[in-house]
Design a protein around this motif. Structure first.
Motif, PDB file in Angstrom:
ATOM      1  N   LEU A  17     105.240   0.434  69.373  1.00 55.76           N
ATOM      2  CA  LEU A  17     105.790   1.200  70.494  1.00 55.76           C
ATOM      3  C   LEU A  17     105.919   2.653  70.049  1.00 55.76           C
ATOM      4  O   LEU A  17     106.640   2.957  69.098  1.00 55.76           O
ATOM      5  N   SER A  18     105.197   3.549  70.736  1.00 55.47           N
ATOM      6  CA  SER A  18     105.204   4.973  70.397  1.00 55.47           C
ATOM      7  C   SER A  18     105.666   5.773  71.607  1.00 55.47           C
ATOM      8  O   SER A  18     105.136   5.594  72.713  1.00 55.47           O
ATOM      9  N   ILE A  19     106.665   6.629  71.395  1.00 56.38           N
ATOM     10  CA  ILE A  19     107.154   7.532  72.450  1.00 56.38           C
ATOM     11  C   ILE A  19     107.209   8.927  71.838  1.00 56.38           C
ATOM     12  O   ILE A  19     108.058   9.221  70.999  1.00 56.38           O
ATOM     13  N   GLN A  20     106.288   9.804  72.260  1.00 52.10           N
ATOM     14  CA  GLN A  20     106.186  11.147  71.707  1.00 52.10           C
ATOM     15  C   GLN A  20     106.073  12.159  72.842  1.00 52.10           C
ATOM     16  O   GLN A  20     105.820  11.797  74.008  1.00 52.10           O
ATOM     17  N   GLU A  21     106.264  13.436  72.512  1.00 49.07           N
ATOM     18  CA  GLU A  21     106.069  14.511  73.477  1.00 49.07           C
ATOM     19  C   GLU A  21     104.731  15.170  73.213  1.00 49.07           C
ATOM     20  O   GLU A  21     104.405  15.513  72.076  1.00 49.07           O
ATOM     21  N   GLN A  22     103.939  15.355  74.280  1.00 49.34           N
ATOM     22  CA  GLN A  22     102.624  15.963  74.154  1.00 49.34           C
ATOM     23  C   GLN A  22     102.339  16.807  75.394  1.00 49.34           C
ATOM     24  O   GLN A  22     102.361  16.303  76.516  1.00 49.34           O
ATOM     25  N   ASP A  23     102.102  18.095  75.168  1.00 46.55           N
ATOM     26  CA  ASP A  23     101.801  19.032  76.266  1.00 46.55           C
ATOM     27  C   ASP A  23     102.887  19.021  77.341  1.00 46.55           C
ATOM     28  O   ASP A  23     102.593  19.062  78.547  1.00 46.55           O
ATOM     29  N   GLY A  24     104.160  18.942  76.905  1.00 44.09           N
ATOM     30  CA  GLY A  24     105.256  18.962  77.855  1.00 44.09           C
ATOM     31  C   GLY A  24     105.454  17.679  78.625  1.00 44.09           C
ATOM     32  O   GLY A  24     106.266  17.628  79.548  1.00 44.09           O
ATOM     33  N   MET A  25     104.742  16.618  78.262  1.00 45.35           N
ATOM     34  CA  MET A  25     104.849  15.325  78.927  1.00 45.35           C
ATOM     35  C   MET A  25     105.353  14.285  77.923  1.00 45.35           C
ATOM     36  O   MET A  25     105.224  14.451  76.703  1.00 45.35           O
ATOM     37  N   ILE A  26     105.930  13.211  78.442  1.00 51.16           N
ATOM     38  CA  ILE A  26     106.348  12.095  77.598  1.00 51.16           C
ATOM     39  C   ILE A  26     105.165  11.132  77.476  1.00 51.16           C
ATOM     40  O   ILE A  26     104.682  10.585  78.467  1.00 51.16           O
ATOM     41  N   ASP A  27     104.689  10.957  76.255  1.00 48.69           N
ATOM     42  CA  ASP A  27     103.517  10.134  75.974  1.00 48.69           C
ATOM     43  C   ASP A  27     103.985   8.788  75.411  1.00 48.69           C
ATOM     44  O   ASP A  27     104.523   8.726  74.309  1.00 48.69           O
ATOM     45  N   ILE A  28     103.784   7.714  76.181  1.00 51.37           N
ATOM     46  CA  ILE A  28     104.258   6.374  75.807  1.00 51.37           C
ATOM     47  C   ILE A  28     103.045   5.481  75.575  1.00 51.37           C
ATOM     48  O   ILE A  28     102.156   5.388  76.428  1.00 51.37           O
ATOM     49  N   ARG A  29     103.022   4.826  74.406  1.00 54.77           N
ATOM     50  CA  ARG A  29     101.910   3.921  74.077  1.00 54.77           C
ATOM     51  C   ARG A  29     102.487   2.584  73.592  1.00 54.77           C
ATOM     52  O   ARG A  29     103.356   2.565  72.721  1.00 54.77           O
TER      53      ARG A  29
END
Length: 593
Positions: free
Chosen positions: A514-526
């Motif tokens: 489970l990955s939750i990161q910030e990318q380009d001002g968006m919340i990136d959930i994988r």
């Protein structure tokens, strides 16, 4: 397409046609004076009622070449080694008060009447050298020789693009005032639309589309004000730089409208445009004119390709009922493309008039996008709310499966005899999980990522106890995002699908990431698993009620995307992108802290 939308499009096209007709009427300059061997008599023409263009076979002289008939000074580029070129024409005018309008491209020329130099009056707010010049003729001047001595500028080998105009003084002043009025009208419309977008953005803080719309129209307004030094002092470099920056804002604006297949193309396209903006500022003036022409060719090519993609996508999505936004946007881009084509390549005395007209219509269409997007956004939110209410109880039931509870209670009973502390811990996790479902499980609530992750931890602890730690859990979570809000129960169903449908069916190594990161001002959930996977082309697992529910619930979120990939016997990966939002606690929301 529904009848209402067909009617709307028909009315829209009619309004555009009427607008074009009203704006161009009585302002176009079409007649051309017939010049033969440098002589033109206007005694029998309509010059006393309308403006005429002085084109034809002017007498041309340069260096050793003397008295050569040429079609027009507009068709002769400065390719000779001589610095000055002289053009002459003998004019005969009827009774009346007339004036000559000297185009801005001849601003550095010397104008002579019967061999005597005359002064001209600049037309424009700042009276800059780049504005047209007015030459008032004496009432008694009926036959005279007009001479234009053009001095070659450094690096300038392009032909003159505009004609000298002759006509009644009042008619020329009226036409010139209309041009200035169009420019003021364009500037006013652009500023008003920027203000409207800014106001809407204040009430929709999480809607990036309105922010990009505000930036686009503000940059366009500054570009209009700096053009030819009409409103603010500047240069062609400033105007081009502002135009390129505004095009980047337009690209970002369009990316917020729809999730289309060429989104990646537009994302990559921003970087060369930023590069050309920097070059426009740094390049020396000697090569800037060639660079500017090259830039506009690239912009036109990009625009043509972009419009083609939009039209292709619209034809592909004929059965989609939510395409009015992109249809209006594409129509606006076509109008804007025609305007750029006219101002860049079309050589005509009406060039400025037509370009301004298409620009105004383009602005009106872009303004029309504002209520369309608001209406579409409201409709999507209503559909999401209706869907949430309709499936609320079935959604709860889908989260707490009877066999899940039976097995968990069975494990608790067994642990009470063998390990009471583990039984207490498992019962605590179950209590946390069930309480979250019933107190935060409403699909129209937003919760913090911290709450969702805590609930997922409880769920995974229960599952690992049930199946005796048969799978590994890896979490990669940015702690700075824990207080950001997302719709409730958005990640947990993905984790549950990975555990139940992926890992338990796979006999080999089992890992859930489970990955939750910030990318380009968006919340990136994988969410990834190394489970059994499935063939997305043949299996219906990717279209289950949980996945469909998630897709529908994020449709109204600006910029939100959902992507699922799976490979048979290798695992499944889900990629979810959501807008970053500040936390807003709901009065009924349960917070574990």
């Amino acid at each position: 397409m529904t009848r209402n939308r067909m009617t709307f499009i028909f009315i829209l096209v009619m309004l555009i046609g009427v607008s074009l007709t009203l704006l161009i009427r009585h302002q176009s300059i079409n007649p051309t004076v017939t010049v033969k061997q440098g002589e033109a008599s206007l005694l029998s023409s309509s010059v006393d009622e309308e403006i005429l263009r002085l084109d034809g076979s002017w007498r041309y002289e340069s260096g050793i070449v003397s008295n050569v008939d040429r079609r027009s000074y507009r068709t002769i580029p400065f390719t000779t080694p001589y610095k000055e070129s002289t053009y002459e024409i003998d004019l005969s005018l009827p009774e009346g008060t007339y004036a000559l309008l000297i185009p801005s491209s001849l601003s550095s020329s010397t104008i002579l009447i019967d061999g005597a130099s005359v002064d001209t009056t600049r037309i424009g707010n700042n009276r800059s050298g780049e504005q047209p010049s007015l030459l008032l003729l004496d009432d008694g001047m009926k036959e005279f020789r007009l001479t234009v001595q053009q001095t070659q500028q450094a690096g300038n080998s392009m032909p003159i693009e505009e004609s000298i105009l002759v006509g009644p003084l009042h008619q020329i002043m009226t036409t010139q005032n209309a041009y200035t009025g169009y420019e003021f009208f364009m500037l006013l419309i652009s500023l008003l639309i920027a203000a409207f977008y800014a106001i809407v953005y204040l009430f929709h803080r999480n809607e990036r589309l309105y922010g990009y719309g505000t930036a686009f129209f503000m940059l366009v307004s500054l570009s209009l004000m700096s053009r030819d030094g009409m409103w603010i002092s500047g240069s062609d470099k400033l105007t081009l730089s502002l135009t390129l920056l505004s095009m980047n804002m337009l690209i970002e604006f369009s990316r917020c409208l729809e999730r289309v297949p060429f989104d990646r193309f537009l994302a990559i396209l921003r970087y060369p445009l930023y590069g050309m903006t920097v070059l426009a500022v740094l390049l020396p003036q000697s090569i800037y004119s060639v660079f500017e022409y090259f830039v506009w060719i690239i912009v036109l090519f990009i625009s043509f390709f972009w419009i083609g993609l939009n039209i292709g996508w619209l034809l592909e999505k004929q059965k989609n009922t939510n395409k009015l936004e992109l249809l209006t946007f594409t129509l606006a881009q076509i109008i804007g493309y025609i305007g750029i084509m006219m101002s860049t390549f079309i050589v005509s005395s009406n060039q400025q008039l037509y370009a301004n007209t298409f620009t105004i219509v383009y602005f009106l269409l872009m303004f029309l996008l504002l209520p369309i997007h608001l209406s579409t956004d409201k409709k999507k939110k209503q559909q999401v709310e209706a869907l949430a209410s309709q499936h609320e109880m079935s959604f709860f039931n889908a989260q707490i499966k009877p066999h899940f509870l039976y097995n968990t209670f069975g494990n608790v009973i067994a642990l009470c005899y063998t390990s009471p502390p583990d039984a207490a811990r498992l019962l605590s996790h179950l209590s946390t999980y069930v309480r979250f479902i019933f107190e935060n499980g409403r699909t129209d609530y937003d919760i913090s990522i911290r709450q969702e992750v805590d609930m997922i931890d409880s769920y995974l602890a229960i599952e690992q106890t049930r199946f005796r730690d048969s799978f590994e859990v890896v979490k990669e979570i940015d702690d700075s995002l824990l207080d950001s809000t997302i719709p409730s129960l958005l990640i947990q169903p993905l984790v549950e699908n990975a555990v139940r449908h992926g890992l338990y069916r796979h006999p080999g190594q089992k890992r859930l990431t489970l990955s939750i990161q910030e990318q380009d001002g968006m919340i990136d959930i994988r969410v990834r698993d190394t489970g059994s996977g499935f063939d997305t082309g043949q299996s219906n697992e990717s279209s289950g009620i949980g996945i469909c529910n998630i897709k529908r619930r994020i449709e109204h979120l600006p910029g939100a995307t959902f992507d699922l990939t799976s490979t048979l016997n290798r695992g499944t990966a889900v990629h979810l992108r959501l807008p970053k939002q500040e936390r807003t606690n709901h009065v009924n929301a349960y917070d574990f802290n």
